[in-house]
Design a protein around this motif. Structure first.
Motif, PDB file in Angstrom:
ATOM      1  N   PHE A  91      13.922 -16.268  45.938  1.00 39.84           N
ATOM      2  CA  PHE A  91      13.707 -16.419  47.376  1.00 39.84           C
ATOM      3  C   PHE A  91      12.422 -17.182  47.637  1.00 39.84           C
ATOM      4  CE2 PHE A  91      16.133 -12.567  46.775  1.00 39.84           C
ATOM      5  CZ  PHE A  91      17.111 -12.639  47.749  1.00 39.84           C
ATOM      6  N   VAL A  92      12.497 -18.114  48.590  1.00 37.91           N
ATOM      7  CA  VAL A  92      11.298 -18.747  49.139  1.00 37.91           C
ATOM      8  C   VAL A  92      11.329 -18.468  50.635  1.00 37.91           C
ATOM      9  CG1 VAL A  92       9.963 -20.855  49.422  1.00 37.91           C
ATOM     10  CG2 VAL A  92      11.408 -20.571  47.397  1.00 37.91           C
ATOM     11  N   PHE A  93      10.465 -17.557  51.075  1.00 33.92           N
ATOM     12  CA  PHE A  93      10.442 -17.172  52.480  1.00 33.92           C
ATOM     13  C   PHE A  93       9.654 -18.193  53.302  1.00 33.92           C
ATOM     14  CE2 PHE A  93      10.889 -13.248  50.043  1.00 33.92           C
ATOM     15  CZ  PHE A  93      11.995 -12.675  50.653  1.00 33.92           C
ATOM     16  N   GLN A  94       9.965 -18.256  54.593  1.00 32.86           N
ATOM     17  CA  GLN A  94       9.337 -19.233  55.462  1.00 32.86           C
ATOM     18  C   GLN A  94       7.824 -19.079  55.510  1.00 32.86           C
ATOM     19  OE1 GLN A  94      11.042 -19.355  59.382  1.00 32.86           O
ATOM     20  NE2 GLN A  94       9.888 -21.150  59.986  1.00 32.86           N
ATOM     21  N   ASP A  95       7.335 -17.848  55.491  1.00 30.03           N
ATOM     22  CA  ASP A  95       5.888 -17.603  55.563  1.00 30.03           C
ATOM     23  C   ASP A  95       5.296 -17.306  54.183  1.00 30.03           C
ATOM     24  OD1 ASP A  95       6.987 -15.151  55.078  1.00 30.03           O
ATOM     25  OD2 ASP A  95       5.995 -14.101  56.722  1.00 30.03           O
ATOM     26  N   ALA A  96       6.023 -17.650  53.127  1.00 31.85           N
ATOM     27  CA  ALA A  96       5.625 -17.439  51.722  1.00 31.85           C
ATOM     28  C   ALA A  96       5.698 -15.966  51.310  1.00 31.85           C
ATOM     29  CB  ALA A  96       4.236 -18.009  51.427  1.00 31.85           C
ATOM     30  N   ALA A  97       5.306 -15.033  52.216  1.00 35.33           N
ATOM     31  CA  ALA A  97       5.404 -13.588  51.951  1.00 35.33           C
ATOM     32  C   ALA A  97       4.684 -13.188  50.672  1.00 35.33           C
ATOM     33  CB  ALA A  97       6.877 -13.152  51.900  1.00 35.33           C
ATOM     34  N   ARG A 138      -7.697 -20.241  39.587  1.00 37.36           N
ATOM     35  CA  ARG A 138      -8.334 -19.270  38.707  1.00 37.36           C
ATOM     36  C   ARG A 138      -7.589 -17.940  38.794  1.00 37.36           C
ATOM     37  NH1 ARG A 138     -11.237 -19.525  43.373  1.00 37.36           N
ATOM     38  NH2 ARG A 138     -11.990 -17.553  44.255  1.00 37.36           N
ATOM     39  N   ALA A 139      -7.637 -17.163  37.724  1.00 38.29           N
ATOM     40  CA  ALA A 139      -6.786 -15.979  37.586  1.00 38.29           C
ATOM     41  C   ALA A 139      -6.986 -14.974  38.708  1.00 38.29           C
ATOM     42  CB  ALA A 139      -7.047 -15.317  36.233  1.00 38.29           C
ATOM     43  N   GLU A 140      -8.213 -14.874  39.234  1.00 48.37           N
ATOM     44  CA  GLU A 140      -8.481 -13.837  40.240  1.00 48.37           C
ATOM     45  C   GLU A 140      -8.259 -14.319  41.665  1.00 48.37           C
ATOM     46  OE1 GLU A 140     -12.502 -15.809  39.370  1.00 48.37           O
ATOM     47  OE2 GLU A 140     -10.634 -15.306  38.312  1.00 48.37           O
ATOM     48  N   ALA A 141      -7.815 -15.564  41.850  1.00 49.88           N
ATOM     49  CA  ALA A 141      -7.589 -16.088  43.190  1.00 49.88           C
ATOM     50  C   ALA A 141      -6.529 -15.265  43.924  1.00 49.88           C
ATOM     51  CB  ALA A 141      -7.159 -17.548  43.120  1.00 49.88           C
ATOM     52  N   ARG A 142      -6.724 -15.108  45.236  1.00 44.83           N
ATOM     53  CA  ARG A 142      -5.793 -14.327  46.048  1.00 44.83           C
ATOM     54  C   ARG A 142      -5.203 -15.203  47.144  1.00 44.83           C
ATOM     55  NH1 ARG A 142      -6.038  -8.979  44.681  1.00 44.83           N
ATOM     56  NH2 ARG A 142      -7.797  -8.449  43.329  1.00 44.83           N
ATOM     57  N   PRO A 143      -4.048 -14.802  47.695  1.00 46.33           N
ATOM     58  CA  PRO A 143      -3.372 -15.636  48.693  1.00 46.33           C
ATOM     59  C   PRO A 143      -4.241 -16.036  49.871  1.00 46.33           C
ATOM     60  CG  PRO A 143      -1.879 -13.954  47.909  1.00 46.33           C
ATOM     61  CD  PRO A 143      -3.222 -13.645  47.300  1.00 46.33           C
ATOM     62  N   GLY A 144      -5.195 -15.184  50.265  1.00 50.05           N
ATOM     63  CA  GLY A 144      -6.056 -15.514  51.384  1.00 50.05           C
ATOM     64  C   GLY A 144      -6.993 -16.671  51.113  1.00 50.05           C
ATOM     65  N   GLN A 145      -7.097 -17.078  49.853  1.00 47.66           N
ATOM     66  CA  GLN A 145      -8.005 -18.158  49.469  1.00 47.66           C
ATOM     67  C   GLN A 145      -7.275 -19.485  49.278  1.00 47.66           C
ATOM     68  OE1 GLN A 145      -9.357 -15.815  46.014  1.00 47.66           O
ATOM     69  NE2 GLN A 145     -11.417 -15.860  46.884  1.00 47.66           N
ATOM     70  N   VAL A 146      -5.993 -19.560  49.642  1.00 45.64           N
ATOM     71  CA  VAL A 146      -5.225 -20.796  49.460  1.00 45.64           C
ATOM     72  C   VAL A 146      -4.705 -21.275  50.801  1.00 45.64           C
ATOM     73  CG1 VAL A 146      -4.551 -20.030  47.142  1.00 45.64           C
ATOM     74  CG2 VAL A 146      -2.987 -19.659  49.058  1.00 45.64           C
ATOM     75  N   SER A 147      -4.362 -22.550  50.870  1.00 49.22           N
ATOM     76  CA  SER A 147      -3.819 -23.128  52.096  1.00 49.22           C
ATOM     77  C   SER A 147      -2.360 -22.716  52.281  1.00 49.22           C
ATOM     78  CB  SER A 147      -3.916 -24.648  52.035  1.00 49.22           C
ATOM     79  OG  SER A 147      -3.021 -25.163  51.061  1.00 49.22           O
ATOM     80  N   GLY A 148      -1.830 -23.003  53.475  1.00 50.32           N
ATOM     81  CA  GLY A 148      -0.422 -22.689  53.725  1.00 50.32           C
ATOM     82  C   GLY A 148       0.504 -23.450  52.796  1.00 50.32           C
ATOM     83  N   GLY A 149       0.189 -24.706  52.531  1.00 48.96           N
ATOM     84  CA  GLY A 149       1.003 -25.493  51.615  1.00 48.96           C
ATOM     85  C   GLY A 149       0.953 -24.967  50.198  1.00 48.96           C
ATOM     86  N   GLN A 150      -0.239 -24.551  49.752  1.00 49.50           N
ATOM     87  CA  GLN A 150      -0.359 -23.959  48.413  1.00 49.50           C
ATOM     88  C   GLN A 150       0.422 -22.646  48.343  1.00 49.50           C
ATOM     89  OE1 GLN A 150      -4.703 -23.902  48.295  1.00 49.50           O
ATOM     90  NE2 GLN A 150      -4.634 -25.257  46.504  1.00 49.50           N
ATOM     91  N   ALA A 151       0.339 -21.837  49.394  1.00 51.32           N
ATOM     92  CA  ALA A 151       1.063 -20.565  49.404  1.00 51.32           C
ATOM     93  C   ALA A 151       2.565 -20.798  49.282  1.00 51.32           C
ATOM     94  CB  ALA A 151       0.754 -19.796  50.686  1.00 51.32           C
ATOM     95  N   GLN A 152       3.085 -21.838  49.943  1.00 54.17           N
ATOM     96  CA  GLN A 152       4.513 -22.121  49.873  1.00 54.17           C
ATOM     97  C   GLN A 152       4.915 -22.537  48.465  1.00 54.17           C
ATOM     98  OE1 GLN A 152       6.229 -21.143  52.171  1.00 54.17           O
ATOM     99  NE2 GLN A 152       8.108 -22.282  52.473  1.00 54.17           N
ATOM    100  N   ARG A 153       4.060 -23.302  47.796  1.00 52.99           N
ATOM    101  CA  ARG A 153       4.364 -23.715  46.427  1.00 52.99           C
ATOM    102  C   ARG A 153       4.252 -22.538  45.461  1.00 52.99           C
ATOM    103  NH1 ARG A 153       0.392 -28.376  45.657  1.00 52.99           N
ATOM    104  NH2 ARG A 153      -0.432 -27.731  47.679  1.00 52.99           N
TER     105      ARG A 153
END
Length: 217
Positions: A91-97, A138-153
């Protein structure tokens, strides 16, 4: 290209409503074959995302049936439906989820670990996918630290990790620049070439033009 034979995934007379007396889908039927990328289009509010949740066994229809490999899924207990979902679907959700409390890597590994896959082997494949789609963080990166486009990928990496036989994607290129969108589209077609049925909800005419078939809600 659509392959001959019975549909891998089929909707037979699906009806669904969130409010009594206001059907969102009514008597909707279609088959999705291994080897094809099908686009689902239509105006906002017509139930496109809901249709993906029904096809992916996350919602139960009010009436009608979803068949996987010709087997009806509606009456199966929740535990069995969840197991089939984890084993068969991506699944690829619209908001990445993505879960903001967990690392990017753990988000990608979530379904694989639920299936009981080996963590080390899955992590190697996850890193390879993240690298491929330009989100090797980096291994400890969290979703809040990425852009919307990165989250979708990242969400696409999670969906592809288990080499799913059915890939469902809700606006997978909506937050992406043209170059990144092309990489994602190539990945969808590659998964279809591996024998998957790929169903994409989209408003993007360029993406629709690259799909094998369009279904309008």
């Amino acid at each position: 290209m659509t392959r001959p034979g019975p549909a891998l995934l089929r909707a037979d007379g699906l009806s669904f409503r969130y409010e009594p007396g206001r059907p969102l889908l009514e008597g909707w039927s279609a088959g999705f074959d291994a080897g094809e990328v099908a686009a689902v289009t239509g105006p906002s509010g017509r139930g496109k995302s809901t249709l993906l949740y029904l096809l992916g066994l996350m919602l139960r229809p009010v009436s009608g049936e979803v068949l996987l490999d010709g087997e009806p899924m509606h009456a199966r207990p929740d535990r069995e439906r969840a197991a089939r979902r984890a084993a068969t679907f991506g699944f690829v959700f619209q908001d990445a989820a993505l879960d903001s409390s967990r690392t990017v890597l753990d988000n990608v590994l979530e379904t694989a670990l639920y299936r009981g896959d080996d963590r080390r082997t899955s992590a190697r494949r996850a890193h390879a996918l993240l690298e491929r789609f330009g989100v090797a963080l980096r291994a400890e990166a969290r979703p809040g630290q990425v852009s919307g486009g990165q989250a979708q990928r990242i969400a696409l990496c999670r969906a592809l990790l288990g080499d799913p036989r059915v890939l469902l994607a809700d606006e997978p290129t909506g937050n992406l620049d043209p170059t990144s969108a092309e990489v994602v589209l190539e990945a969808l077609h590659e998964q279809a070439q591996r024998g998957a049925a790929v169903v994409v909800v989209t408003h993007d005419p360029a993406l629709v033009a690259r799909c094998d078939r369009e279904l309008v809600l």
